[in-house]
Design a protein around this motif. Structure first.
Motif, PDB file in Angstrom:
ATOM      1  N   ASN A  49      41.573  15.658  25.262  1.00  0.00           N
ATOM      2  CA  ASN A  49      40.643  15.960  26.385  1.00  0.00           C
ATOM      3  C   ASN A  49      40.942  17.414  26.724  1.00  0.00           C
ATOM      4  N   LEU A  50      40.323  18.322  27.787  1.00  0.00           N
ATOM      5  CA  LEU A  50      40.383  19.150  27.868  1.00  0.00           C
ATOM      6  C   LEU A  50      41.069  19.140  29.504  1.00  0.00           C
ATOM      7  N   LYS A  55      34.145  19.215  37.827  1.00  0.00           N
ATOM      8  CA  LYS A  55      32.975  18.952  37.471  1.00  0.00           C
ATOM      9  C   LYS A  55      32.270  20.399  37.183  1.00  0.00           C
ATOM     10  N   PRO A  56      31.393  20.935  35.680  1.00  0.00           N
ATOM     11  CA  PRO A  56      31.014  21.566  35.566  1.00  0.00           C
ATOM     12  C   PRO A  56      28.978  21.446  35.699  1.00  0.00           C
ATOM     13  N   GLY A  61      27.480  26.318  33.790  1.00  0.00           N
ATOM     14  CA  GLY A  61      29.484  25.679  34.440  1.00  0.00           C
ATOM     15  C   GLY A  61      29.940  25.696  36.116  1.00  0.00           C
ATOM     16  N   ASN A  62      31.162  26.251  36.149  1.00  0.00           N
ATOM     17  CA  ASN A  62      31.206  26.048  37.949  1.00  0.00           C
ATOM     18  C   ASN A  62      31.114  27.312  38.308  1.00  0.00           C
ATOM     19  N   CYS A  89      41.309  23.194  33.290  1.00  0.00           N
ATOM     20  CA  CYS A  89      39.848  23.748  32.957  1.00  0.00           C
ATOM     21  C   CYS A  89      38.848  23.941  34.262  1.00  0.00           C
ATOM     22  N   ILE A  90      38.397  25.364  34.590  1.00  0.00           N
ATOM     23  CA  ILE A  90      37.467  25.194  34.910  1.00  0.00           C
ATOM     24  C   ILE A  90      35.868  26.487  33.976  1.00  0.00           C
ATOM     25  N   ARG A  91      35.308  26.473  33.727  1.00  0.00           N
ATOM     26  CA  ARG A  91      34.476  26.632  32.621  1.00  0.00           C
ATOM     27  C   ARG A  91      33.333  27.485  33.556  1.00  0.00           C
ATOM     28  N   LEU A  92      33.017  28.754  32.950  1.00  0.00           N
ATOM     29  CA  LEU A  92      32.171  29.441  34.231  1.00  0.00           C
ATOM     30  C   LEU A  92      31.632  30.853  33.021  1.00  0.00           C
ATOM     31  N   GLY A  93      30.409  30.065  32.835  1.00  0.00           N
ATOM     32  CA  GLY A  93      29.213  30.366  31.812  1.00  0.00           C
ATOM     33  C   GLY A  93      29.314  29.393  30.923  1.00  0.00           C
ATOM     34  N   ASN A  94      29.451  29.821  29.419  1.00  0.00           N
ATOM     35  CA  ASN A  94      30.175  29.236  28.440  1.00  0.00           C
ATOM     36  C   ASN A  94      31.515  30.053  27.916  1.00  0.00           C
TER      37      ASN A  94
END
Length: 531
Positions: A49-50, A55-56, A61-62, A89-94
């Motif tokens: 798991n990440l 949730k992105p 993403g976020n 884990c925070i997804r910003l774009g890719n």
């Protein structure tokens, strides 16, 4: 008959191939086995798991969350608190942004997997500040970083260079006391400390305190104020979660205005630096200068194996600017917060001055050779580093490979950010983490207290390949100015206040308002006469 012959030929071919397969594929078995094992490991890794996180949204993403929550750092810490996690884990774009607030996980990143996380992200601000990545601190892993890192460690911040430039540091320690003495009725400690740091830097590289005519009381002139202000503008935007860093095509429209501010700050730096650097280059090239007086001379005079200049004019200009960003913020922030905390608790000032009087006495000023013995003064600085870091997160580390950290999968290209206040205020590590208690850093055996923290219980100078090479200078600048201020003056809050308001600013981690305090000289008047 013809069909019979063809059938016989095909039968022979099949028989030949059948007997030859063993010899054809035998050498390939090890290679195929390795490929299969690698594939299995890769599949298993991706099943990990990440780290937990919000949730992105699809694709973006976020990014909506970071646009809606300022400052972003406080939103990240809030998310981690809600999820009860020390890694997220925070997804910003890719891009996967991985914040960490655990000493054990930080050690995995900066020590165990140091080689994997030795790169830096490509961002709008770092591209502009580093003149296209020709410097060291913000440059991605590669040959340019290796070259510049070696020069900085061996030529600019070596113990020999540190000793060589001691007179310049002493001059600015004296000038700091001069400025405070001349403004003792109400001292702006932020101005005093930031410009002490700026002065040390200008002496180190340019052999001058002022860009202009100077000021009689020893304080900064208009030029120096503009210069240091520009430094803090650049620091504010260096890794500021700019949307354009995660959606590159938005750089054209400068969505959040960061590009405009960075270019403005760099314009000011170039206005003061470039002409000096260019003039010095010409002096070395035409032979009118042959003796090294400062670090700018060192950089220009370096030669490669073919006796050609090791650094270009562009590299020197960019590296000079980058290094001042690394010099000014931490020492000045530590001193301001430390004095603010101690003014509210006079018993701490009394304990520090008692130590100073016992070690230094009252017949001379503090010198650098006193620093190893000033354990309580250093403990106060350590506590400020722990509780009041300059920035919420350190400079990002980029993962150059898929990696597993703390049983979580960290994809290649992730931006790992170590939480400075997340480490220093971690209740799992520190008892009463929000209380200012310098005594917690004193050692039972009375041994030397240092500002470094090898176990990463708080973050001072980093660790691993991308750690700060200026540990000796940073420690000296911090402890020297703090010791001089405590030894030379008795500090108190202004008469019309009940104490210092120890509140952080909303958008950064500095004091919300610059520290204003009264400084009463406490040594013999003769020690101030030369000032």
């Amino acid at each position: 008959m013809e069909y019979t012959v063809r059938f016989f030929q095909l039968s022979q071919l099949f028989h030949f191939l059948k007997n030859s397969l063993h010899y054809l594929f035998l050498p390939m078995i090890p290679i195929l086995s390795l490929m299969i094992i690698k594939k299995i490991v890769c599949i298993n890794s991706r099943k990990l798991n990440l780290p937990p996180g919000p949730k992105p949204w699809p694709i973006i993403g976020n990014l909506p969350e970071i646009l809606a929550n300022k400052p972003v750092s406080k939103w990240i810490y809030k998310i981690m608190e809600e999820l009860n996690t020390e890694i997220a884990c925070i997804r910003l774009g890719n891009v996967h942004v991985i914040p960490i607030t655990s000493p054990d996980l930080a050690s995995e990143i900066l020590k165990k997997h140091d080689a994997t996380f030795a790169s830096r992200p490509i961002t709008m601000s770092t591209d502009i500040i580093s003149e296209g990545y020709v410097t060291s601190i913000v440059v991605p892993f590669g040959e340019q970083w290796k070259k510049m890192r070696k020069i900085i460690a061996s030529e600019l911040f070596s113990p020999l260079r540190h000793q060589f430039l001691q007179d310049k540091r002493n001059e600015e320690a004296d000038n700091l006391m001069c400025y405070v003495y001349n403004n003792a009725d109400l001292v702006n400690v932020r101005v005093a400390s930031r410009h002490y740091c700026g002065n040390v830097y200008r002496k180190y590289f340019f052999s001058r305190r002022y860009f202009g005519k100077g000021v009689e009381d020893g304080g900064p002139g208009v030029e120096e104020i503009e210069h240091v202000d520009a430094v803090f503008v650049l620091l504010k935007h260096l890794y500021a979660f700019s949307v354009s860093d995660y959606v590159p095509w938005l750089r054209v429209v400068d969505w959040d205005g960061h590009k405009r501010e960075v270019k403005k700050g760099m314009g000011i730096m170039k206005k003061y630096h470039d002409s000096i650097v260019e003039e010095r280059f010409n002096e070395w090239n035409d032979g009118s200068k042959t003796v090294e007086e400062d670090r700018l001379d060192v950089m220009i005079s370096l030669k490669d194996v073919n006796d050609n200049p090791l650094l270009t004019l562009k590299e020197v200009k960019a590296q000079v600017t980058e290094l001042i960003l690394a010099v000014v913020d931490n020492p000045s922030n530590i001193v301001e917060w430390t004095l603010a905390e101690m003014i509210n608790r006079p018993e701490l000032i009394q304990k520090a001055t008692k130590e100073l009087d016992e070690i230094v006495g009252k017949n001379r000023l503090v010198q650098e050779y006193d620093i190893p013995k000033l354990n309580f003064v250093k403990a106060c600085a350590r506590e400020s580093l722990r509780l009041h870091p300059t920035m919420a997160f350190n400079v990002p580390h980029v993962s150059m490979n898929d990696t597993v950290v703390g049983s979580y999968f960290i994809p290649k290209g992730s931006h790992v950010i170590i939480g400075r206040d997340g480490l220093g205020r971690n209740p799992q590590v520190w008892k009463e983490p929000y209380e200012y208690k310098p005594e917690r850093h004193l050692k039972n055996d009375g041994s030397d207290v240092t500002l470094t923290e090898p176990n990463l219980k708080y973050l001072s100078f980093g660790a691993g390949r991308r750690s700060c090479p200026g540990v000796m200078l940073g420690t000296t600048m911090t402890v020297m100015q703090l010791a001089r201020l405590l030894h030379g003056f008795t500090w108190s809050a202004p008469a019309d206040t009940s104490g210092i308001n120890l509140v952080e600013a909303e958008d950064d981690m500095f004091l919300a308002e610059p520290l204003l305090a009264v400084a009463k000289p406490r040594l013999a008047l003769s020690l101030y006469n030369f000032l």
